[in-house]
Scaffold this active site. Structure first.
Site, PDB file in Angstrom:
ATOM      1  N   LYS A 122      42.035  70.925  39.050  1.00  0.00           N
ATOM      2  CA  LYS A 122      42.848  70.222  38.076  1.00  0.00           C
ATOM      3  C   LYS A 122      43.547  69.064  38.794  1.00  0.00           C
ATOM      4  CE  LYS A 122      46.487  73.802  38.285  1.00  0.00           C
ATOM      5  NZ  LYS A 122      45.978  75.012  38.944  1.00  0.00           N
ATOM      6  N   SER A 141      51.092  75.708  46.319  1.00  0.00           N
ATOM      7  CA  SER A 141      51.154  75.029  45.029  1.00  0.00           C
ATOM      8  C   SER A 141      52.570  74.840  44.495  1.00  0.00           C
ATOM      9  CB  SER A 141      50.285  75.783  44.026  1.00  0.00           C
ATOM     10  OG  SER A 141      50.135  75.012  42.871  1.00  0.00           O
ATOM     11  N   HIS A 142      52.877  75.523  43.383  1.00  0.00           N
ATOM     12  CA  HIS A 142      54.163  75.329  42.729  1.00  0.00           C
ATOM     13  C   HIS A 142      55.237  76.266  43.285  1.00  0.00           C
ATOM     14  CE1 HIS A 142      52.019  78.580  40.891  1.00  0.00           C
ATOM     15  NE2 HIS A 142      53.158  79.070  40.466  1.00  0.00           N
ATOM     16  N   ASP A 187      51.334  70.597  45.196  1.00  0.00           N
ATOM     17  CA  ASP A 187      50.033  70.156  45.727  1.00  0.00           C
ATOM     18  C   ASP A 187      49.325  69.169  44.798  1.00  0.00           C
ATOM     19  OD1 ASP A 187      49.609  72.246  43.870  1.00  0.00           O
ATOM     20  OD2 ASP A 187      47.633  72.646  44.702  1.00  0.00           O
ATOM     21  N   ASP A 213      48.178  69.268  41.634  1.00  0.00           N
ATOM     22  CA  ASP A 213      47.137  69.543  40.640  1.00  0.00           C
ATOM     23  C   ASP A 213      47.704  69.806  39.244  1.00  0.00           C
ATOM     24  OD1 ASP A 213      48.153  71.971  41.404  1.00  0.00           O
ATOM     25  OD2 ASP A 213      46.213  72.919  41.818  1.00  0.00           O
ATOM     26  N   ARG A 214      49.013  70.066  39.133  1.00  0.00           N
ATOM     27  CA  ARG A 214      49.596  70.293  37.805  1.00  0.00           C
ATOM     28  C   ARG A 214      50.314  69.053  37.297  1.00  0.00           C
ATOM     29  NH1 ARG A 214      52.170  76.273  37.376  1.00  0.00           N
ATOM     30  NH2 ARG A 214      50.483  77.357  38.429  1.00  0.00           N
ATOM     31  N   ASP A 242      53.174  69.185  40.479  1.00  0.00           N
ATOM     32  CA  ASP A 242      53.624  70.285  41.341  1.00  0.00           C
ATOM     33  C   ASP A 242      53.428  69.928  42.820  1.00  0.00           C
ATOM     34  OD1 ASP A 242      50.874  70.558  41.480  1.00  0.00           O
ATOM     35  OD2 ASP A 242      50.910  72.741  41.483  1.00  0.00           O
TER      36      ASP A 242
HETATM   37  C1  VG1 Z   1      48.907  80.440  37.795  1.00  0.00           C
HETATM   38  C2  VG1 Z   1      48.502  79.901  36.445  1.00  0.00           C
HETATM   39  C3  VG1 Z   1      47.022  79.569  36.430  1.00  0.00           C
HETATM   40  C4  VG1 Z   1      46.726  78.586  37.581  1.00  0.00           C
HETATM   41  C5  VG1 Z   1      47.196  79.172  38.880  1.00  0.00           C
HETATM   42  C6  VG1 Z   1      47.014  78.234  40.047  1.00  0.00           C
HETATM   43  O1  VG1 Z   1      48.219  81.630  38.058  1.00  0.00           O
HETATM   44  O2  VG1 Z   1      48.795  80.823  35.422  1.00  0.00           O
HETATM   45  O3  VG1 Z   1      46.685  79.032  35.187  1.00  0.00           O
HETATM   46  O4  VG1 Z   1      45.351  78.316  37.650  1.00  0.00           O
HETATM   47  O5  VG1 Z   1      48.577  79.491  38.801  1.00  0.00           O
HETATM   48  O6  VG1 Z   1      47.687  77.029  39.856  1.00  0.00           O
HETATM   49  P1  VG1 Z   1      48.909  83.077  37.857  1.00  0.00           P
HETATM   50  O7  VG1 Z   1      47.881  84.066  38.335  1.00  0.00           O
HETATM   51  O8  VG1 Z   1      50.169  83.051  38.665  1.00  0.00           O
HETATM   52  O9  VG1 Z   1      49.207  83.180  36.408  1.00  0.00           O
HETATM   53  V1  VG1 Z   1      48.370  76.279  41.184  1.00  0.00           V
HETATM   54  O10 VG1 Z   1      48.834  74.721  40.696  1.00  0.00           O
HETATM   55  O11 VG1 Z   1      49.560  77.363  41.577  1.00  0.00           O
HETATM   56  O12 VG1 Z   1      47.184  76.284  42.323  1.00  0.00           O
HETATM   57 CO    CO Z   2      49.178  73.448  42.171  1.00  0.00          CO
END
Ligand code: VG1
Ligand code: CO
Length: 560
Positions: free
Chosen positions: A389, A116-117, A290, A292-293, A288
């Protein structure tokens, strides 16, 4: 010639425990002998045989190791009786696209290759996530099962000689132990673009974006941060909506994101923020790795908090054809997300759910028809069109709102606050702190706030006094299947509704990341600066949690 299945003995690895959103580790961990193979075998085994004869969607955000992992998945799936794989060309598929493809192809599920990010490249992060047949991230009972299997695995099955060319579109057919197995290499964007065309009024958006409506073209700055959304952005914004190439940047997915940290926030998307601040743009957006953000900013980089973004889309939802057609049931947000959307829900007489952090918690509510729109403060917004998302969807939703209202981003926000009041919100992230002291800090804080004497206590800072009303470790009972998720974050709610929330991240790959969330509601005083308005509560949070003492940090890594 029929390919043959081989069983390979292996040993369990520690820590193959999926977090908030899949298993995330350094690339080097996934490259260790049998590490990736083990985890894929455990995903398949968690189906207890159901995956045999069915299909799976596979793709990722283009980061380093995606292609390699896709090849491993092909060989292991072939050996485990999966009948068909849909794989994005070059192993590219955004997370929302995978969710859509699972649903449209009635697949058993999908395997997403992304952290992801988190930054990418040989020395950074990789991740694997399993999504179920509804297109959403596997719920806790499934990921717990995968983890349990990973602690006991003794062998995996593989078809070693199976070669796949990920660069060529089309169906590849094989015979494995006399059984048919096929891999279809698909265009990563086609299905998703069709879905967006069904949801939004592309004709109308095209007139808006290309300037036929307002006389001059809309000035956009869409930044894919070298993540997976580039090809989707090019197709949707340039080819379908008639934006010109100077409206989009960083649209080639790169294995290391070109050194960028593909996290769309004010810190890591600083280039976007600076450019929009100094230039002549109507709307800026970033996604981000992937896809989704999303982050949305207006003219002069006027920042829209994700909590507000959710509320505004909720307020105008019915200007989007998909919702006009299908109607709108309830809304939802994650617990740390500020409650702006709750106010819209109550005005519209709709239900609003509060779930733990992580998109997997929205899935059941959507499947049960209770939920149409939801979001997280972490730059996640989406609807029941899929079960993830969706960054580009959110940007198209904002364009639809701008077209509908004829107003700019800042004006839309200010009008919203004038109607509903404002939920000031900020989040402090302390990334990669030492793990042990953080665990100790959370345990100590939980003990402090759950003492009965904690309720009714007064804390003062900056001339303001707050009295504690509720304090707990958030626990959630799913209204659909009654499953219970405990320990989802420590929260302190004060008498005026202000909140302090603290939790440890479940997506990092090393150490602990502390997230401190603060929010506070103002009915009339809506034009202040969040940093100033929330300063007293931040000080109180640091005092109660003793964060500086435990972590040794005097400032956060990222402020949102
Ligand atoms: C973070 C965010 C959460 C989100 C998750 C996955 O998780 O706070 O809201 O759903 O990332 O997003 P954490 O446990 O690090 O707070 V993504 O775009 O990284 O799949
Ligand atoms: Co993501």
């Amino acid at each position: 010639m029929s390919l043959v299945v081989k069983s390979v003995s292996t040993k369990p690895y520690d820590g193959q425990k999926p977090g908030t959103s899949g298993l995330r580790k350094k690339v080097k961990a996934f490259q260790a002998e049998n590490y990736t193979e083990n985890f894929i075998q455990c995903i398949l085994d968690s189906s207890e045989g159901a995956v045999a004869g069915s299909s799976l969607v596979v793709g990722g955000d283009g980061r380093f190791f995606c292609k390699k992992a896709a090849e491993i998945i092909v060989r292991i799936c072939a050996a485990n009786g999966v009948s068909k794989l849909y794989i994005g060309k070059d192993a590219i598929l955004s997370t929302p696209a995978v969710s859509s493809l699972i649903r449209h192809n009635k697949a058993y599920g999908g395997i997403l290759l992304t952290a992801s990010h988190n930054p990418g490249g040989p020395d950074n992060d990789f991740g694997i996530k399993f999504n179920c047949e509804n297109g959403g991230p596997a719920p806790d009972n499934v990921t717990n099962k995968i983890y349990k299997l990973s602690t006991k695995i003794v062998q995996y099955k593989i078809v070693e000689g199976l070669e796949i060319d990920l660069t060529k579109l089309g169906v590849n057919s094989y015979s494995v132990n006399g059984m048919p197995f096929s891999v279809e290499i698909i265009d990563p964007v086609a299905d998703y673009v069709c879905l967006m065309k069904e949801i939004f009024d592309f004709d109308c958006l095209k007139v808006f974006v290309s300037g036929k409506k307002i006389g001059s073209p809309l000035k956009l700055r869409i930044d894919s941060l070298n993540g997976v959304t580039g090809p989707y952005v090019n197709e949707i914004f340039l080819n379908c909506l008639g934006a010109t190439p100077d409206n989009v940047v960083h649209t080639t997915p790169l294995e290391d994101f070109g050194g960028l940290h593909p996290d769309p926030n004010l810190t890591y998307a600083a280039d976007l923020v600076e450019t929009v601040k100094n230039g002549d743009y109507d709307l800026g957006a970033a996604f981000d790795g992937d896809g989704d953000r999303n982050m949305i900013i207006g003219r002069n980089s006027f920042f829209v908090t994700p909590s507000d973004s959710l509320a505004i889309i909720a307020h105008y939802l019915e200007c989007i054809p998909y919702f006009k057609r299908n109607g709108v049931t309830g809304f939802a947000r994650s617990m740390p997300t500020a409650a702006a959307v709750d106010l819209v829900a109550s005005k519209q007489n709709k239900e609003c759910f509060e779930v733990p952090t992580g998109w997997k918690y929205f899935g059941n509510l959507m499947d049960a028809g209770l939920l149409c729109l939801c979001g997280e403060e972490s730059f996640g917004t989406g609807s029941n069109h899929i079960r993830e998302k969706d960054g580009i969807w959110a940007c198209l939703a904002w364009l639809s709102v701008m077209e509908h209202t004829g107003k700019g981003v800042e004006e839309i926000l200010k009008q919203h606050w004038a109607t509903y009041g404002r939920n000031y919100f900020t989040r402090y992230d302390y990334e990669e702190c030492p793990l042990e002291p953080c665990n100790e800090m959370m345990a100590t804080l939980e003990k402090t706030i759950t003492e009965p004497s904690f309720i009714g206590k007064e804390y003062s800072s900056g001339g303001k006094t707050y009295k504690t009303k509720i304090a707990d470790n958030f626990s959630y009972t799913d209204p659909v299947d009654q499953s219970v998720s405990t320990k989802q974050g420590l929260r302190i709610v004060f008498e005026d509704g202000s909140r302090i929330v603290m939790r440890l991240s479940g997506t990092g790959s090393s150490g602990a990341t502390v997230r401190l969330y603060i929010d506070s509601y103002e009915k009339d005083n809506v034009l202040g600066f969040a940093s100033q308005m929330l300063e007293p509560l931040i000080q109180i949070a640091l005092e109660i949690s003793q964060l500086p003492q435990f972590t040794g940090r005097d400032a956060p890594t990222v402020i949102t």
